[in-house]
Design a protein around this motif. Structure first.
Motif, PDB file in Angstrom:
ATOM      1  N   CYS A 151     118.370  77.324  39.014  1.00  0.00           N
ATOM      2  CA  CYS A 151     118.250  76.624  40.850  1.00  0.00           C
ATOM      3  C   CYS A 151     119.528  76.940  41.481  1.00  0.00           C
ATOM      4  O   CYS A 151     120.506  76.075  40.935  1.00  0.00           O
ATOM      5  CB  CYS A 151     117.327  75.782  40.625  1.00  0.00           C
ATOM      6  SG  CYS A 151     115.925  76.008  40.664  1.00  0.00           S
ATOM      7  N   PRO A 152     120.004  77.563  42.611  1.00  0.00           N
ATOM      8  CA  PRO A 152     121.432  77.153  43.420  1.00  0.00           C
ATOM      9  C   PRO A 152     121.713  75.886  44.113  1.00  0.00           C
ATOM     10  O   PRO A 152     120.473  75.364  43.836  1.00  0.00           O
ATOM     11  CB  PRO A 152     121.363  78.831  44.035  1.00  0.00           C
ATOM     12  CG  PRO A 152     119.604  78.212  44.470  1.00  0.00           C
ATOM     13  CD  PRO A 152     119.017  79.121  43.267  1.00  0.00           C
ATOM     14  N   ASN A 186     113.734  73.595  48.033  1.00  0.00           N
ATOM     15  CA  ASN A 186     115.057  73.386  48.840  1.00  0.00           C
ATOM     16  C   ASN A 186     115.130  72.209  49.354  1.00  0.00           C
ATOM     17  O   ASN A 186     114.051  71.252  49.813  1.00  0.00           O
ATOM     18  CB  ASN A 186     114.931  74.695  50.668  1.00  0.00           C
ATOM     19  CG  ASN A 186     115.361  76.556  50.175  1.00  0.00           C
ATOM     20  OD1 ASN A 186     116.229  76.108  49.173  1.00  0.00           O
ATOM     21  ND2 ASN A 186     114.499  76.755  50.686  1.00  0.00           N
ATOM     22  N   CYS A 187     116.543  71.648  49.777  1.00  0.00           N
ATOM     23  CA  CYS A 187     116.374  70.380  49.565  1.00  0.00           C
ATOM     24  C   CYS A 187     116.203  69.432  50.939  1.00  0.00           C
ATOM     25  O   CYS A 187     116.543  71.098  51.970  1.00  0.00           O
ATOM     26  CB  CYS A 187     118.119  69.448  49.230  1.00  0.00           C
ATOM     27  SG  CYS A 187     117.859  69.704  47.489  1.00  0.00           S
ATOM     28  N   LYS A 188     115.676  68.945  51.779  1.00  0.00           N
ATOM     29  CA  LYS A 188     115.921  68.163  53.529  1.00  0.00           C
ATOM     30  C   LYS A 188     117.560  68.125  53.543  1.00  0.00           C
ATOM     31  O   LYS A 188     118.598  68.445  53.132  1.00  0.00           O
ATOM     32  CB  LYS A 188     115.307  67.214  53.260  1.00  0.00           C
ATOM     33  CG  LYS A 188     114.076  67.122  52.532  1.00  0.00           C
ATOM     34  CD  LYS A 188     113.659  65.629  52.979  1.00  0.00           C
ATOM     35  CE  LYS A 188     112.216  65.712  52.287  1.00  0.00           C
ATOM     36  NZ  LYS A 188     111.325  64.125  52.611  1.00  0.00           N
ATOM     37  N   SER A 228     122.133  69.068  46.360  1.00  0.00           N
ATOM     38  CA  SER A 228     121.708  69.123  45.241  1.00  0.00           C
ATOM     39  C   SER A 228     122.529  70.127  44.570  1.00  0.00           C
ATOM     40  O   SER A 228     123.435  70.757  45.183  1.00  0.00           O
ATOM     41  CB  SER A 228     120.571  69.493  44.590  1.00  0.00           C
ATOM     42  OG  SER A 228     120.292  70.851  45.221  1.00  0.00           O
ATOM     43  N   THR A 229     123.456  70.022  43.501  1.00  0.00           N
ATOM     44  CA  THR A 229     124.461  70.945  42.631  1.00  0.00           C
ATOM     45  C   THR A 229     123.348  72.146  41.842  1.00  0.00           C
ATOM     46  O   THR A 229     122.243  72.239  42.045  1.00  0.00           O
ATOM     47  CB  THR A 229     125.277  70.516  41.981  1.00  0.00           C
ATOM     48  OG1 THR A 229     124.480  69.763  40.682  1.00  0.00           O
ATOM     49  CG2 THR A 229     125.675  69.163  41.774  1.00  0.00           C
ATOM     50  N   GLU A 230     123.956  72.898  41.207  1.00  0.00           N
ATOM     51  CA  GLU A 230     123.141  74.358  40.810  1.00  0.00           C
ATOM     52  C   GLU A 230     122.834  73.244  39.753  1.00  0.00           C
ATOM     53  O   GLU A 230     123.234  72.962  38.953  1.00  0.00           O
ATOM     54  CB  GLU A 230     124.065  74.405  40.458  1.00  0.00           C
ATOM     55  CG  GLU A 230     123.534  76.274  39.800  1.00  0.00           C
ATOM     56  CD  GLU A 230     124.878  77.509  39.673  1.00  0.00           C
ATOM     57  OE1 GLU A 230     124.667  78.391  40.061  1.00  0.00           O
ATOM     58  OE2 GLU A 230     125.306  77.812  38.518  1.00  0.00           O
ATOM     59  N   CYS A 281     117.248  66.259  44.431  1.00  0.00           N
ATOM     60  CA  CYS A 281     117.670  65.721  45.018  1.00  0.00           C
ATOM     61  C   CYS A 281     118.411  64.947  45.481  1.00  0.00           C
ATOM     62  O   CYS A 281     118.133  63.281  45.260  1.00  0.00           O
ATOM     63  CB  CYS A 281     117.897  66.734  46.779  1.00  0.00           C
ATOM     64  SG  CYS A 281     116.767  68.525  46.508  1.00  0.00           S
ATOM     65  N   THR A 282     119.676  64.569  46.186  1.00  0.00           N
ATOM     66  CA  THR A 282     120.422  63.314  46.310  1.00  0.00           C
ATOM     67  C   THR A 282     120.633  63.165  48.230  1.00  0.00           C
ATOM     68  O   THR A 282     120.396  64.233  48.946  1.00  0.00           O
ATOM     69  CB  THR A 282     121.728  63.658  45.676  1.00  0.00           C
ATOM     70  OG1 THR A 282     121.455  63.173  44.139  1.00  0.00           O
ATOM     71  CG2 THR A 282     121.892  62.156  45.493  1.00  0.00           C
TER      72      THR A 282
END
Length: 818
Positions: A498-499, A515-517, A522-524, A529-530
């Motif tokens: 995941c990219p 997808n993060c909000k 997030s990193t690869e 998510c952070t």
């Protein structure tokens, strides 16, 4: 041909004779139970053009079924010897060897008829001479005979028919069973697969009603799960086993579920040994998991590990003694009697040990079925202390009613039936074929009263390196990777990481990166998510403090210069600088500096408005002042000689103040209009950085009013530069044009630098650079236009005289005339 037809007729008419004494298949009693056991089985289907009965004794013998047959006999003898269950009442039985699914109807008709013939034209007559029937073993056989008993509601209690169709009470109202239905067995197999994480399996099933039902239930069970059916096959007498096993090996399936009867399972396992199929896990259905011969067969260890689902081994007290006593009487066959069709055993060669040590599968279901009928009859006859009411005429439907209400306890189990006639008692064992050739219990699966599942993996000795074998189409993706399905099976996939800005939740959706909000990052290869850090320049930041101090110093300098200019208001230096216009410029510079303070702290709508409004409005006035000041200088020294009236009109109508006022009101109107429609708002920049959010202010430059305010500033700047550049060679003390030109060059250079930096850098300090650019724009006029004037006033007062300025003008005039 005549003899065959005669034999069929004989089978129908023979039921008129009395039951033969001293036969395993018959016992006289007050009430009669029917029994159907496949002591032999028809291994090959025979197709004939005319009806013909099948003599079961000519078919292959099944020792395990014969053991079940003896279990029914033992159960009835035990009940008859009881003084509490059916006192002063005896049970009899008539049992048939039901070896064929379709060609053993003479025995069925015998059980149904009192007179030995079927008379369908008589209505409202109960023809059945039995109060209940125990049997049959297979689902197909039960489907064949069950409808014949359903019409008169004769209870048919099966000890082996597990197909789901029998749970439909609309079709089978008087059917009950003491064996767990297929759905329970399939649930158990599913739990085993889940326990060992086997997701790529083969399902081999008998191509009959039992096997197809198990296959359908299994397909439904694994739907929307991680388990995939890599290969499936319905087995019959024509199955090409070498081809089948080659396909299983080609598909790389390591777990094989065999959901068949014992004789079909024998063919499967024997073929696997012959084809040298190795390192597989075999899961046996309850029909053959306790097979006595296969676990001891030569080469069985080579095929892999065999697990099974089975009925728990229940010790039934007294059964062994019964078998020893029975064999000692040597009543297996009586040559003098003429037995009824399918009531011949040919079992004289069997020893008591053969029967006792045979496969005990489905023995307790037979035992509990007979006792269920006895308890139901106990209730119908209103049995009490030492006697039963034998005057009550017993019909099968009365027994059925009490069977449905059954609830009695024996051998530590409470026998009950649910609304579908399925058992509400018992458990399922998990067995492992150990190296000694025995089916060792390694776990259990309990349905009632609560659901329990347990398996002791340490007891299982796996083939190979004795680790739990794997059976997967594709290895599990590493953490942070999404699956890409390949083909029709969800278990066959490739993996892709995941990219940045996405994550994978393997529990909810292992196939798509989410997808993060906008507020997260997030990193690869992330699994979550952070929250992004919010970044803005606080008032306590060093850069903010330095810039705000610079703004305060600018305000202080403008105040000091204003006082100095006021004290020297009538001197040539102050008048050449613009006179009263100087105070307007200095005041506007001070007001412009207010914008600097709102570039720090967390942006709000008010902050964003004050970030742009003071600078745009009051800097417009400053530029307008320098435009008219540049024009005045050029007009006096260059344009007035050629256009004398222009200077007179300019002076008469106060052209400088008129232009300044018009520029001010135009800019004010543009700002009010633009901010009313789309005021500046806080903006979260999530594009340039993945882990942070840079807070800033968004100004809608697509709005004409907003963009026009910047265009107005640019026009004033260009006009001021043009006019000031035209006066670059004026007298030294009157050469404000050169100073204005230099200031404008600094101004242009400042904003070009800021524009370049803003394209390369997008962090929070871009706002500090914006504030610094504004402050630099203010200081460029303050230091390079007003500071030299202050220097002359304070340190060179001789140059601040009328005579000095007149001399410079005369020298300039002589130079021009020459």
């Amino acid at each position: 041909m005549f003899h065959k037809e005669f034999f069929v007729l004989l089978c129908f008419l023979h039921a008129e004779t009395e039951s033969i004494a001293n036969s395993e298949f018959n016992l006289q009693g007050d009430y009669l139970l029917g029994g159907l056991f496949d002591i032999h089985y028809a291994s090959v289907a025979h197709y004939r053009n005319i009806p013909e009965a099948v003599i079961c004794s000519s078919n292959p013998f099944t020792l395990s079924s014969y053991r079940r047959f003896q279990m029914m006999r033992f159960s009835i003898e035990e009940i008859n010897n009881s003084t509490s269950l059916l006192p002063n009442v005896t049970l009899g039985y008539e049992i048939f060897d039901h070896c064929s699914d379709t060609k053993n109807f003479p025995g069925i008709f015998s059980l149904m008829s009192v007179v030995g013939s079927i008379q369908p034209w008589k209505e409202s007559v109960n023809f059945s001479k039995v109060i209940a029937v125990v049997g049959t073993y297979t689902s197909t056989a039960t489907l064949t005979v069950a409808p014949l008993f359903m019409k008169d509601l004769v209870p048919l209690i099966s000890y082996g028919a597990a197909s789901s169709v029998f749970s439909r009470k609309k079709n089978f109202p008087s059917f009950l069973r003491t064996v767990h239905p297929n759905k329970d067995v399939i649930k158990m197999i599913f739990e085993i697969l889940q326990r060992f994480k086997w997701t790529w399996v083969t399902f081999l099933y008998a191509d009959d009603d039992y096997g197809r039902d198990g296959y359908d239930l299994f397909v439904k069970m694994i739907r929307n799960t991680d388990i995939c059916l890599g290969y499936s096959k319905g087995l019959n007498t024509d199955t090409d086993y070498p081809k089948m096993f080659k396909q299983i090996i080609d598909f790389r399936v390591n777990v094989i579920i065999v959901f068949t009867a014992e004789w079909t399972a024998e063919a499967v396992i024997n073929s696997a040994i012959q084809q040298n199929v190795t390192n597989k896990v075999w899961i046996a259905a309850d029909a053959w998991s306790l097979h006595k011969e296969l676990p001891k067969k030569t080469g069985i260890r080579n095929i892999g590990t065999v697990l099974g689902v089975a009925e728990p081994k229940t010790t039934i007290p007294g059964f062994s003694d019964f078998i020893y006593s029975f064999k000692a009487q040597n009543q297996c066959e009586n040559p003098e009697q003429d037995p009824f069709c399918n009531q011949m055993c040919n079992c004289s060669s069997l020893s008591a040990e053969d029967i006792i040590t045979a496969d005990p599968s489905f023995n307790f279901p037979v035992y509990s079925a007979v006792y269920a009928v006895a308890h139901a009859l106990h209730a119908v006859l209103q049995c009490g202390a030492g006697s039963c009411n034998k005057s009550i005429k017993v019909y099968p439907h009365m027994v059925l009613h009490e069977l449905r209400r059954s609830s009695f306890t024996f051998l530590n189990q409470t026998v009950q039936f649910d609304d579908n006639g399925d058992p509400k008692f018992g458990s399922v064992a998990i067995v492992f074929w150990n190296s000694s050739g025995n089916a060792e219990e390694v776990g259990f699966f309990s349905f009632y009263p609560t659901f329990k599942f347990f398996i002791n993996s340490s007891k299982i000795k796996w083939h190979g390196d004795e680790k739990v074998p794997e059976s997967v189409c594709s290895q599990a993706c590493p953490e942070g990777f999404a699956k890409i399905q390949e083909g029709i099976h969800t278990c066959c996939f490739s993996c892709t990481i995941c990219p940045n800005g996405t994550y994978i939740n393997s529990t909810e959706d292992p196939y798509n990166c989410i997808n993060c909000k906008e507020t997260e990052w997030s990193t690869e290869g992330s699994t979550s998510c952070t929250i992004r850090l919010l970044e803005y320049i606080p008032f306590t930041d060093t850069a903010a403090v330095v810039i705000m101090v610079g703004a305060l110093v600018l305000v202080a300098l403008t105040v000091v210069m204003s006082v100095l200019f006021a004290l020297n208001y009538n001197t040539p230096v102050v008048r050449s600088a613009g006179g009263p216009m100087c105070f307007l410029i200095l005041g506007c510079l001070s007001l412009c500096s207010l914008s600097v303070f709102f570039y720090f702290g967390e942006p709000t709508e008010t902050y964003c408005t004050l970030r742009f409004l003071p600078f745009l409005l009051f800097y417009t006035v400053c530029l307008a002042c320098f435009v008219v000041r540049s024009f005045q200088i050029v007009c006096i020294f260059k344009i007035s000689a050629k256009f004398p009236k222009l200077l007179s009109y300019w002076t008469k109508y106060h052209g400088h103040w008129l232009i300044i006022t018009v520029a001010f009101f135009i800019q004010a109107l543009l700002l009010i209009t633009g901010y009313s429609i789309a005021p500046p708002k806080p903006y979260s920049d999530t594009f340039w950085y993945s882990d942070i959010i840079v807070l800033g202010c968004d100004l809608d430059l697509n709005l004409k009013a907003t963009s026009s305010s910047f265009i107005l500033l640019s026009v004033l700047c260009c006009l001021s530069f043009i006019f000031s550049y035209m006066g670059k060679n004026l007298p030294k003390n009157y050469n404000e044009a050169k100073t204005i030109t230099f200031c404008l060059l600094l101004l242009i250079l400042t904003w070009i630098t800021f524009a370049t930096v803003s394209m390369l850098y997008h962090g929070k300090y871009i706002h500090a650079m914006n504030a610094l650019a504004i402050l630099s724009s203010l200081y460029s006029f303050l230091l390079w236009y007003f500071f030299p004037k202050c220097y002359i006033i304070i340190f060179q007062p001789k140059k601040n005289t009328q005579q000095h300025f007149q001399g410079l003008i005369q020298n300039y005039t002589k130079t021009i005339s020459q």
